[in-house]
Write a protein that holds these residues in place. Structure first.
Motif, PDB file in Angstrom:
ATOM      1  N   ILE A 157       0.839  -1.207   0.000  1.00  0.00           N
ATOM      2  CA  ILE A 157       0.000   0.000   0.000  1.00  0.00           C
ATOM      3  C   ILE A 157       0.870   1.252   0.000  1.00  0.00           C
ATOM      4  O   ILE A 157       0.584   2.238  -0.691  1.00  0.00           O
ATOM      5  CB  ILE A 157      -0.931  -0.017   1.227  1.00  0.00           C
ATOM      6  CG1 ILE A 157      -1.907  -1.197   1.129  1.00  0.00           C
ATOM      7  CG2 ILE A 157      -1.683   1.301   1.357  1.00  0.00           C
ATOM      8  CD1 ILE A 157      -2.764  -1.382   2.366  1.00  0.00           C
ATOM      9  N   LEU A 158       1.955   1.223   0.764  1.00  0.00           N
ATOM     10  CA  LEU A 158       2.833   2.392   0.871  1.00  0.00           C
ATOM     11  C   LEU A 158       3.494   2.706  -0.467  1.00  0.00           C
ATOM     12  O   LEU A 158       3.642   3.873  -0.842  1.00  0.00           O
ATOM     13  CB  LEU A 158       3.894   2.134   1.939  1.00  0.00           C
ATOM     14  CG  LEU A 158       4.863   3.277   2.247  1.00  0.00           C
ATOM     15  CD1 LEU A 158       4.101   4.447   2.859  1.00  0.00           C
ATOM     16  CD2 LEU A 158       5.965   2.805   3.187  1.00  0.00           C
ATOM     17  N   VAL A 159       3.887   1.668  -1.205  1.00  0.00           N
ATOM     18  CA  VAL A 159       4.574   1.876  -2.483  1.00  0.00           C
ATOM     19  C   VAL A 159       3.636   2.477  -3.526  1.00  0.00           C
ATOM     20  O   VAL A 159       4.048   3.302  -4.352  1.00  0.00           O
ATOM     21  CB  VAL A 159       5.160   0.534  -2.976  1.00  0.00           C
ATOM     22  CG1 VAL A 159       5.648   0.645  -4.414  1.00  0.00           C
ATOM     23  CG2 VAL A 159       6.316   0.111  -2.074  1.00  0.00           C
ATOM     24  N   THR A 160       2.366   2.083  -3.498  1.00  0.00           N
ATOM     25  CA  THR A 160       1.405   2.564  -4.505  1.00  0.00           C
ATOM     26  C   THR A 160       0.639   3.800  -4.049  1.00  0.00           C
ATOM     27  O   THR A 160      -0.235   4.271  -4.773  1.00  0.00           O
ATOM     28  CB  THR A 160       0.401   1.448  -4.825  1.00  0.00           C
ATOM     29  OG1 THR A 160      -0.261   1.042  -3.608  1.00  0.00           O
ATOM     30  CG2 THR A 160       1.108   0.250  -5.446  1.00  0.00           C
ATOM     31  N   ASP A 161       0.945   4.333  -2.866  1.00  0.00           N
ATOM     32  CA  ASP A 161       0.232   5.506  -2.343  1.00  0.00           C
ATOM     33  C   ASP A 161       0.760   6.783  -3.008  1.00  0.00           C
ATOM     34  O   ASP A 161       1.939   7.117  -2.838  1.00  0.00           O
ATOM     35  CB  ASP A 161       0.426   5.575  -0.821  1.00  0.00           C
ATOM     36  CG  ASP A 161      -0.397   6.689  -0.204  1.00  0.00           C
ATOM     37  OD1 ASP A 161      -1.315   7.183  -0.881  1.00  0.00           O
ATOM     38  OD2 ASP A 161      -0.110   7.056   0.955  1.00  0.00           O
ATOM     39  N   PRO A 162      -0.064   7.509  -3.773  1.00  0.00           N
ATOM     40  CA  PRO A 162       0.436   8.727  -4.444  1.00  0.00           C
ATOM     41  C   PRO A 162       0.971   9.764  -3.470  1.00  0.00           C
ATOM     42  O   PRO A 162       2.104  10.238  -3.623  1.00  0.00           O
ATOM     43  CB  PRO A 162      -0.789   9.219  -5.227  1.00  0.00           C
ATOM     44  CG  PRO A 162      -1.668   8.014  -5.370  1.00  0.00           C
ATOM     45  CD  PRO A 162      -1.454   7.205  -4.126  1.00  0.00           C
ATOM     46  N   PRO A 163       0.196  10.167  -2.447  1.00  0.00           N
ATOM     47  CA  PRO A 163       0.761  11.153  -1.504  1.00  0.00           C
ATOM     48  C   PRO A 163       1.645  10.451  -0.470  1.00  0.00           C
ATOM     49  O   PRO A 163       1.263  10.279   0.687  1.00  0.00           O
ATOM     50  CB  PRO A 163      -0.490  11.756  -0.863  1.00  0.00           C
ATOM     51  CG  PRO A 163      -1.508  10.666  -0.898  1.00  0.00           C
ATOM     52  CD  PRO A 163      -1.204   9.854  -2.116  1.00  0.00           C
ATOM     53  N   ALA A 164       2.809  10.001  -0.898  1.00  0.00           N
ATOM     54  CA  ALA A 164       3.696   9.222  -0.015  1.00  0.00           C
ATOM     55  C   ALA A 164       4.139  10.045   1.177  1.00  0.00           C
ATOM     56  O   ALA A 164       4.436  11.235   1.063  1.00  0.00           O
ATOM     57  CB  ALA A 164       4.910   8.741  -0.796  1.00  0.00           C
ATOM     58  N   GLN A 165       4.192   9.363   2.338  1.00  0.00           N
ATOM     59  CA  GLN A 165       4.614  10.032   3.563  1.00  0.00           C
ATOM     60  C   GLN A 165       6.132  10.052   3.705  1.00  0.00           C
ATOM     61  O   GLN A 165       6.643  10.650   4.641  1.00  0.00           O
ATOM     62  CB  GLN A 165       4.023   9.290   4.774  1.00  0.00           C
ATOM     63  CG  GLN A 165       2.535   8.993   4.663  1.00  0.00           C
ATOM     64  CD  GLN A 165       2.062   8.100   5.787  1.00  0.00           C
ATOM     65  OE1 GLN A 165       2.382   8.338   6.945  1.00  0.00           O
ATOM     66  NE2 GLN A 165       1.298   7.076   5.448  1.00  0.00           N
ATOM     67  N   ILE A 166       6.832   9.371   2.805  1.00  0.00           N
ATOM     68  CA  ILE A 166       8.267   9.173   2.996  1.00  0.00           C
ATOM     69  C   ILE A 166       9.113   9.845   1.924  1.00  0.00           C
ATOM     70  O   ILE A 166      10.338   9.696   1.914  1.00  0.00           O
ATOM     71  CB  ILE A 166       8.590   7.660   3.019  1.00  0.00           C
ATOM     72  CG1 ILE A 166       8.035   6.987   1.759  1.00  0.00           C
ATOM     73  CG2 ILE A 166       8.017   7.008   4.263  1.00  0.00           C
ATOM     74  CD1 ILE A 166       8.351   5.507   1.666  1.00  0.00           C
ATOM     75  N   GLY A 167       8.513  10.558   1.004  1.00  0.00           N
ATOM     76  CA  GLY A 167       9.292  11.208  -0.050  1.00  0.00           C
ATOM     77  C   GLY A 167       9.453  10.305  -1.259  1.00  0.00           C
ATOM     78  O   GLY A 167       9.440   9.073  -1.156  1.00  0.00           O
ATOM     79  N   ALA A 168       9.626  10.932  -2.435  1.00  0.00           N
ATOM     80  CA  ALA A 168       9.675  10.177  -3.687  1.00  0.00           C
ATOM     81  C   ALA A 168      10.878   9.249  -3.751  1.00  0.00           C
ATOM     82  O   ALA A 168      10.784   8.104  -4.226  1.00  0.00           O
ATOM     83  CB  ALA A 168       9.682  11.148  -4.870  1.00  0.00           C
ATOM     84  N   ARG A 169      12.061   9.745  -3.273  1.00  0.00           N
ATOM     85  CA  ARG A 169      13.267   8.915  -3.399  1.00  0.00           C
ATOM     86  C   ARG A 169      13.187   7.679  -2.510  1.00  0.00           C
ATOM     87  O   ARG A 169      13.537   6.575  -2.937  1.00  0.00           O
ATOM     88  CB  ARG A 169      14.513   9.745  -3.017  1.00  0.00           C
ATOM     89  CG  ARG A 169      15.810   8.958  -3.171  1.00  0.00           C
ATOM     90  CD  ARG A 169      16.047   8.592  -4.636  1.00  0.00           C
ATOM     91  NE  ARG A 169      17.139   7.668  -4.823  1.00  0.00           N
ATOM     92  CZ  ARG A 169      17.017   6.342  -4.914  1.00  0.00           C
ATOM     93  NH1 ARG A 169      15.820   5.788  -4.813  1.00  0.00           N
ATOM     94  NH2 ARG A 169      18.071   5.582  -5.126  1.00  0.00           N
TER      95      ARG A 169
END
Length: 339
Positions: free
Chosen positions: A159-171
């Motif tokens: 879920i985290l990998v496919t979440d557009p508004p990522a909480q961890i930054g793009a990199r």
């Protein structure tokens, strides 16, 4: 008696005559040993059961020699004075002459192949665990904590990998995706080996009999067959769990016995499989109305749960030995009807 101290390239050979006098002392490269022993009369060749010993033992057995493999820990007390290769070879030859020495059966190539598959799977599982721990640490540094369990963590990371508004930054999201792909690759390789173990357990008659035992699956059955073959190296059922380290370690002096924790000797991988199998089967076996069920319920009432698991694992190992030696499948004995 010919004792060989095996090395990666250079090996030491010491030969005894029937009186125990050293009549041969030589160093040779590993590839020249077969040619050297071909010139000797048929004798007893002793080696430590280490890497390459089974392969060389089969070659020397084809020449008519009698092969005796021993655990290195049983050879160590016979090393005299300073330790060197010649002294090691001499100690190996001397240890093989002892009437109470325990020898390791020579393994066939098929057994070694199956052992290699199990060791590779164990390494892959370790790599997967290391990868998961690293991924948990990376996400914990960013305030993300996930529940225990591989499946729950796998779902959360997906879920985290496919979440557009990522909480961890793009990199970091891209880095997590790369780790997840590596994780999926390891899953695929492990599952392929598991399917291979299942197929082998179905094709091997002895392994099929082992799988009939509660708590023994294809992995345990194939690993046990690779380690002990038909169990003929053990004189009784109790010898197998003792070799696996599932029996109490004892320290007896002055006629006063003292039992400690399990000895944890022998094959740690196989011991772990039996313990995991016992843990999985304990819940169902303890509810059955038979001798085993009553025994387990009595243990659970007075001992720690983990002690009961190990005791059941030792019993399963004894049943496995009987299954291999007698050539019959496991069948639960029904309770006699009350008059």
């Amino acid at each position: 008696m010919l004792g060989i101290d095996l090395g990666k390239n250079s090996c030491s050979l010491v030969g005894f005559d029937p009186a125990g006098t050293v009549v041969l002392r030589r160093r040779a490269r590993r590839e020249t040993i077969v040619g050297l022993t071909a010139k000797l009369p048929a004798c007893v060749v002793a080696m430590e059961a280490c890497c390459g010993a089974h392969h060389l033992g089969r070659l020397l057995a084809a020449q008519g020699h009698t092969i005796r493999l021993m655990s290195p820990e049983y050879v160590r007390p016979y090393v005299k004075a300073q330790k060197n290769d010649d002294r090691d070879a001499e100690a190996i030859a001397e240890a093989a002459t002892r009437p109470t020495m325990r020898f390791v059966p020579l393994k066939a190539q098929e057994q070694l192949d199956m052992q290699s598959l199990h060791r590779v799977r164990s390494r892959l599982v370790g790599m997967r665990t290391m990868l998961m721990n690293q991924l948990r640490a990376i996400l914990l540094e960013r305030g993300l904590v996930f529940p225990q369990g591989r499946r729950k963590f796998e779902t959360a990371v997906g879920i985290l990998v496919t979440d557009p508004p990522a909480q961890i930054g793009a990199r970091i999201q891209a880095l997590v995706a790369e780790i997840r792909e590596e994780w999926a690759s390891l899953d695929g390789r492990i599952e392929a080996l598991d399917r291979e173990f299942v197929a082998h357990a179905r094709s091997d008659e002895a392994a099929r009999r082992l799988v009939s035992i509660p708590g023994v699956g294809p992995m345990t059955a194939t690993a046990l067959r690779a380690a002990v073959d038909d169990g003929s190296a053990f004189a009784s059922a109790r010898d197998l769990p003792a070799w696996l380290g599932l029996v109490p370690r004892q320290h007896t002096t002055g006629g006063k016995p003292k039992l400690l924790g399990i000895s944890k000797r022998g094959n740690a991988y196989l011991r772990g499989l039996f313990i995991h199998g016992a843990r999985a089967a304990l819940a169902s076996l303890s509810k059955v109305e038979d001798a085993t069920g009553r025994w387990l319920r009595g243990l659970l009432a007075r001992a720690h749960y983990n002690v009961v698991v190990v005791a059941l694992a030792a019993k399963l190992a004894r049943i496995a030995w009987a299954t291999l030696r007698k050539g019959v499948s496991f069948e639960r004995q029904p309770e006699p009807a009350l008059a």
